[in-house]
Scaffold this motif. Structure first.
Motif, PDB file in Angstrom:
ATOM      1  N   ASP A 162     -38.907 -10.105 -86.647  1.00 47.51           N
ATOM      2  CA  ASP A 162     -40.063  -9.407 -87.219  1.00 47.51           C
ATOM      3  C   ASP A 162     -41.077  -8.963 -86.164  1.00 47.51           C
ATOM      4  N   GLY A 163     -40.732  -9.123 -84.891  1.00 46.73           N
ATOM      5  CA  GLY A 163     -41.623  -8.709 -83.817  1.00 46.73           C
ATOM      6  C   GLY A 163     -42.556  -9.785 -83.313  1.00 46.73           C
ATOM      7  N   THR A 164     -42.605 -10.930 -84.011  1.00 48.42           N
ATOM      8  CA  THR A 164     -43.420 -12.047 -83.534  1.00 48.42           C
ATOM      9  C   THR A 164     -42.897 -12.523 -82.179  1.00 48.42           C
ATOM     10  N   ILE A 165     -43.816 -12.904 -81.315  1.00 45.49           N
ATOM     11  CA  ILE A 165     -43.447 -13.366 -79.980  1.00 45.49           C
ATOM     12  C   ILE A 165     -43.840 -14.830 -79.828  1.00 45.49           C
ATOM     13  N   TYR A 166     -42.967 -15.602 -79.234  1.00 47.64           N
ATOM     14  CA  TYR A 166     -43.239 -17.013 -78.948  1.00 47.64           C
ATOM     15  C   TYR A 166     -43.296 -17.187 -77.436  1.00 47.64           C
ATOM     16  N   VAL A 167     -44.391 -17.754 -76.965  1.00 50.27           N
ATOM     17  CA  VAL A 167     -44.659 -17.851 -75.533  1.00 50.27           C
ATOM     18  C   VAL A 167     -44.840 -19.309 -75.132  1.00 50.27           C
ATOM     19  N   ALA A 168     -44.141 -19.729 -74.091  1.00 46.15           N
ATOM     20  CA  ALA A 168     -44.313 -21.073 -73.528  1.00 46.15           C
ATOM     21  C   ALA A 168     -45.300 -20.999 -72.377  1.00 46.15           C
ATOM     22  N   GLU A 169     -46.388 -21.788 -72.478  1.00 46.10           N
ATOM     23  CA  GLU A 169     -47.414 -21.814 -71.437  1.00 46.10           C
ATOM     24  C   GLU A 169     -47.277 -23.086 -70.607  1.00 46.10           C
ATOM     25  N   LEU A 170     -47.093 -22.909 -69.321  1.00 46.98           N
ATOM     26  CA  LEU A 170     -46.955 -24.063 -68.440  1.00 46.98           C
ATOM     27  C   LEU A 170     -48.268 -24.809 -68.278  1.00 46.98           C
ATOM     28  N   ALA A 171     -49.377 -24.076 -68.190  1.00 46.97           N
ATOM     29  CA  ALA A 171     -50.663 -24.712 -67.903  1.00 46.97           C
ATOM     30  C   ALA A 171     -51.167 -25.566 -69.056  1.00 46.97           C
ATOM     31  N   THR A 172     -50.876 -25.182 -70.300  1.00 49.15           N
ATOM     32  CA  THR A 172     -51.340 -25.955 -71.458  1.00 49.15           C
ATOM     33  C   THR A 172     -50.256 -26.830 -72.065  1.00 49.15           C
ATOM     34  N   GLY A 173     -48.977 -26.489 -71.811  1.00 45.23           N
ATOM     35  CA  GLY A 173     -47.885 -27.190 -72.475  1.00 45.23           C
ATOM     36  C   GLY A 173     -47.702 -26.749 -73.915  1.00 45.23           C
ATOM     37  N   ASN A 174     -48.276 -25.611 -74.287  1.00 49.69           N
ATOM     38  CA  ASN A 174     -48.187 -25.136 -75.665  1.00 49.69           C
ATOM     39  C   ASN A 174     -47.072 -24.110 -75.841  1.00 49.69           C
ATOM     40  N   LEU A 175     -46.474 -24.100 -77.035  1.00 51.75           N
ATOM     41  CA  LEU A 175     -45.650 -22.992 -77.482  1.00 51.75           C
ATOM     42  C   LEU A 175     -46.513 -22.186 -78.437  1.00 51.75           C
ATOM     43  N   VAL A 176     -46.791 -20.939 -78.064  1.00 56.27           N
ATOM     44  CA  VAL A 176     -47.773 -20.125 -78.766  1.00 56.27           C
ATOM     45  C   VAL A 176     -47.083 -19.038 -79.572  1.00 56.27           C
ATOM     46  N   LYS A 177     -47.478 -18.904 -80.830  1.00 52.02           N
ATOM     47  CA  LYS A 177     -46.998 -17.827 -81.691  1.00 52.02           C
ATOM     48  C   LYS A 177     -47.959 -16.654 -81.559  1.00 52.02           C
ATOM     49  N   VAL A 178     -47.416 -15.477 -81.236  1.00 47.87           N
ATOM     50  CA  VAL A 178     -48.230 -14.308 -80.945  1.00 47.87           C
ATOM     51  C   VAL A 178     -47.811 -13.167 -81.866  1.00 47.87           C
ATOM     52  N   SER A 179     -48.775 -12.521 -82.489  1.00 44.41           N
ATOM     53  CA  SER A 179     -48.474 -11.380 -83.353  1.00 44.41           C
ATOM     54  C   SER A 179     -47.921 -10.230 -82.523  1.00 44.41           C
ATOM     55  N   PRO A 180     -47.184  -9.303 -83.138  1.00 46.14           N
ATOM     56  CA  PRO A 180     -46.576  -8.208 -82.369  1.00 46.14           C
ATOM     57  C   PRO A 180     -47.565  -7.394 -81.553  1.00 46.14           C
ATOM     58  N   ASP A 181     -48.816  -7.309 -82.004  1.00 38.42           N
ATOM     59  CA  ASP A 181     -49.817  -6.569 -81.236  1.00 38.42           C
ATOM     60  C   ASP A 181     -50.536  -7.427 -80.208  1.00 38.42           C
ATOM     61  N   GLY A 182     -50.195  -8.704 -80.165  1.00 41.10           N
ATOM     62  CA  GLY A 182     -50.760  -9.609 -79.167  1.00 41.10           C
ATOM     63  C   GLY A 182     -52.128 -10.156 -79.489  1.00 41.10           C
ATOM     64  N   LYS A 183     -52.708  -9.760 -80.622  1.00 44.42           N
ATOM     65  CA  LYS A 183     -54.094 -10.125 -80.900  1.00 44.42           C
ATOM     66  C   LYS A 183     -54.257 -11.482 -81.570  1.00 44.42           C
ATOM     67  N   THR A 184     -53.298 -11.893 -82.390  1.00 45.04           N
ATOM     68  CA  THR A 184     -53.405 -13.163 -83.112  1.00 45.04           C
ATOM     69  C   THR A 184     -52.493 -14.196 -82.460  1.00 45.04           C
ATOM     70  N   ARG A 185     -53.068 -15.348 -82.116  1.00 46.12           N
ATOM     71  CA  ARG A 185     -52.300 -16.375 -81.415  1.00 46.12           C
ATOM     72  C   ARG A 185     -52.594 -17.742 -82.015  1.00 46.12           C
ATOM     73  N   THR A 186     -51.542 -18.474 -82.313  1.00 42.78           N
ATOM     74  CA  THR A 186     -51.671 -19.837 -82.823  1.00 42.78           C
ATOM     75  C   THR A 186     -50.663 -20.730 -82.116  1.00 42.78           C
ATOM     76  N   ASN A 187     -50.994 -22.003 -81.993  1.00 45.38           N
ATOM     77  CA  ASN A 187     -50.091 -22.949 -81.342  1.00 45.38           C
ATOM     78  C   ASN A 187     -49.074 -23.484 -82.341  1.00 45.38           C
ATOM     79  N   VAL A 188     -47.804 -23.385 -81.975  1.00 49.85           N
ATOM     80  CA  VAL A 188     -46.735 -23.958 -82.802  1.00 49.85           C
ATOM     81  C   VAL A 188     -46.585 -25.437 -82.497  1.00 49.85           C
ATOM     82  N   VAL A 189     -46.491 -25.774 -81.224  1.00 50.99           N
ATOM     83  CA  VAL A 189     -46.467 -27.170 -80.776  1.00 50.99           C
ATOM     84  C   VAL A 189     -47.322 -27.268 -79.520  1.00 50.99           C
ATOM     85  N   LYS A 190     -47.777 -28.481 -79.229  1.00 48.44           N
ATOM     86  CA  LYS A 190     -48.578 -28.751 -78.045  1.00 48.44           C
ATOM     87  C   LYS A 190     -47.917 -29.839 -77.207  1.00 48.44           C
TER      88      LYS A 190
END
Length: 565
Positions: free
Chosen positions: A408-436
């Motif tokens: 559906d265009g959703t992007i999941y990003v792994a951040e090394l600095a926070t240890g978070n897996l972040v859910k990102v909307s296709p336009d990049g504007k909405t971001r929520t943590n899936v796991v920490k």
């Protein structure tokens, strides 16, 4: 040279290094070897350097070159192209190199924040520390040493070398140096004119060449209109001419210091980084993107390759199959490249500073886009799969190491600095943590449905995450430095276990591990205080079952094929 605008989150990234490296060094439970390991071949051959930057000739016309990521200083034979190491990691991290009249060599260790000199007797001395991105440097004719901060800082300093030979000499801290100027706009590779004593150099972020008074810091623009000028040197045969490399266009220009007239000397590919003249006035330039050094004819604009690589610093990988043809997608740090899975032919998709200003270390191919992740620049970029064009750059991540695109265009990003897996909307504007609190995430792989697998280098584990519910479980542990990961057509997880120099196949149902390839040249060493997976070893499995692995130590690409029954 620019290796990325590393922001303050980098400090958090680097803080992970100690625990992660300890994990890599720890013994791992020995998986069962395969009945017969996969066949190994180098689909793409290796090369010297890991991006080549600083370049300088000594008084004997020997050419020296530096690599930041490779953390090594080299000597290059311009006639044969032979290369040998002069100073090993991490001290040899030379972003720029300069020689004094007495033969003293100086260089900047960009990511270490240090400046070193090597005396003619071979003694190496650390002369400055605590700088924010020491980048370029040069000696004046009286032996005075000048150095700039670029990208992580923005200033010009003088390093006092009068007392370096005394037993009690200690390297200068940043605040102990004489600051000549600041907020210049990124004074990069520069030179000091032997006749007038002024500094001439490029202002990276303004597209200008300036003349700087080293006593007052006052500057004057002598040429403008460049895209990204990276370095400028005086022609020893005609000291009225300064030669400039434009990394954004691949252009090499000469500028008259008296008339200010500009002349395009040669047109090469974007990604040029530095230049140097030998005593005969012959011009040499470096390309960080092509891992190359070239001699350029100042009259005709033609050039001869001294040394070059097919890949610069291959990191993460992905693979696609269309019409029976396998294409390996490579995050090559200074570019995004494709490799033919049969012939090994390498083609450019995007070149850093030509089409993108990010330094990709993570890559994945989704339904509509290829995603490039860069912990250097804290960005995730979307590339249209059909056109190969950059369509969006998402910023303000905390050292993103990998990303995946869902249907559906959703992007999941792994951040090394926070240890978070972040859910990102296709336009990049909405971001929520899936796991920490992931422990040093390095790479992601798409599983069935809503499952994602992540390698955690500091935990020595592979973890399964259900992005719908946030549920997570460890599917394999006791791994030594797990980095690249992919799901094969058999449903198994193929993981680069860098601490053991091998690739293992893991059954996600029970964690059973089998070695499919060992004794691999993988696992480029991080610099002190740097991220544990400096250049993540990529793994990509095709529909045919072939396993592609990036050999970051030798800048090569492995193709592993299953043994015959």
């Amino acid at each position: 040279m620019e290796l990325g605008r590393i922001v303050t989150t980098a400090a958090l990234v680097f803080g992970l290094a100690g625990s992660a490296l300890a994990q890599q060094a720890a013994p791992s439970a020995q998986p069962a070897p395969a009945a017969k390991e996969y066949n190994q071949q180098f689909l793409v051959p290796g090369s010297w350097f890991h991006g080549v930057h600083g370049l300088a000739f000594n008084k004997d016309d020997q050419l020296f070159a530096g690599s930041v990521v490779g953390q090594t200083l080299y000597r290059v034979q311009v006639d044969s192209g032979e290369v040998d190491r002069v100073i090993d990691p991490p001290t040899g991290m030379a972003d720029d190199i300069a020689f004094a009249d007495d033969g003293t060599m100086a260089w900047t260790a960009f990511l270490l924040g240090k400046v070193y000199i090597r005396k003619p007797n071979g003694k190496t001395i650390e002369v400055a520390q605590g700088l924010s991105g020491p980048n370029s440097l040069a000696f004046g004719k009286d032996g005075r040493l000048f150095v700039t901060e670029v990208f992580l800082g923005d200033a010009l300093y003088e390093v006092d070398l009068k007392n370096v030979d005394k037993p009690d000499f200690k390297p200068f801290a940043r605040n102990e140096l004489r600051r000549i100027a600041e907020k210049m706009g990124g004074l990069n590779g520069f030179e000091i004119h032997r006749d007038d004593g002024f500094l001439y150099g490029p202002i990276w972020f303004k597209g200008e060449i300036v003349k700087v008074n080293l006593e007052t810091g006052a500057s004057e623009v002598i040429a403008s209109g460049f895209k990204i000028p990276a370095a400028a040197n005086i022609d020893p045969q005609n000291r009225d001419n300064v030669y400039v490399v434009d990394t954004g266009t691949g252009g090499i220009w000469s500028v008259s210091l008296t008339s200010k007239a500009k002349r395009l000397v040669a047109s090469m590919k974007p990604g040029l980084d530095n230049l140097a003249f030998d005593s005969r006035g012959r011009l040499f330039v470096t390309s960080m993107t092509d891992n190359g050094i070239y001699m350029v004819d100042k009259q005709t604009g033609s050039w001869r390759t001294i040394v070059e690589g097919k890949l610069a610093i291959p990191a993460d990988l992905a693979v696609t199959t269309e019409g029976g043809k396998e294409t390996v997608h490579v995050a090559d740090v200074f570019s995004y490249r494709n490799v033919d899975g049969t012939t090994g032919a390498v083609t450019d998709v995007l070149r850093v500073h030509g089409e993108t200003h990010s330094y990709p270390t993570g890559i994945s191919v989704g339904p509509k886009h290829t995603l490039l992740s860069s912990w250097f620049s804290n960005t995730v970029q979307k590339i249209d799969r059909k056109t190969g064009k950059l369509v969006a750059t998402f910023t303000e991540f905390a050292a993103p190491v990998d990303a995946l695109e869902a249907a559906d265009g959703t992007i999941y990003v792994a951040e090394l600095a926070t240890g978070n897996l972040v859910k990102v909307s296709p336009d990049g504007k909405t971001r929520t943590n899936v796991v920490k609190e992931l422990r040093g995430p390095v790479a992601l792989a798409q599983g069935a449905g809503t499952l994602i697998y992540v390698t955690e280098i500091a935990a020595g584990a592979v973890t399964q995450i259900d992005v719908a519910s946030g549920a997570r479980k460890v599917v394999a542990d006791n791994l030594a430095g797990p980095e690249g990961i992919d799901v094969g057509p058999d449903g198994k997880l193929y993981v680069a276990e860098v601490g053991q120099k091998r690739v293992v196949a893991i059954d996600p149902a029970n964690g059973h591990k089998v070695v499919i390839a060992s004794n691999l040249d993988i696992g480029l060493a991080p610099f002190p205080g740097g991220p544990p997976a400096l250049m993540p070893t990529g793994v990509a499995v095709s529909r045919s079952g072939a396993v592609y692995v990036s050999a970051d130590i030798r800048n090569a690409l492995y193709k592993l094929t299953p043994p015959s029954p």
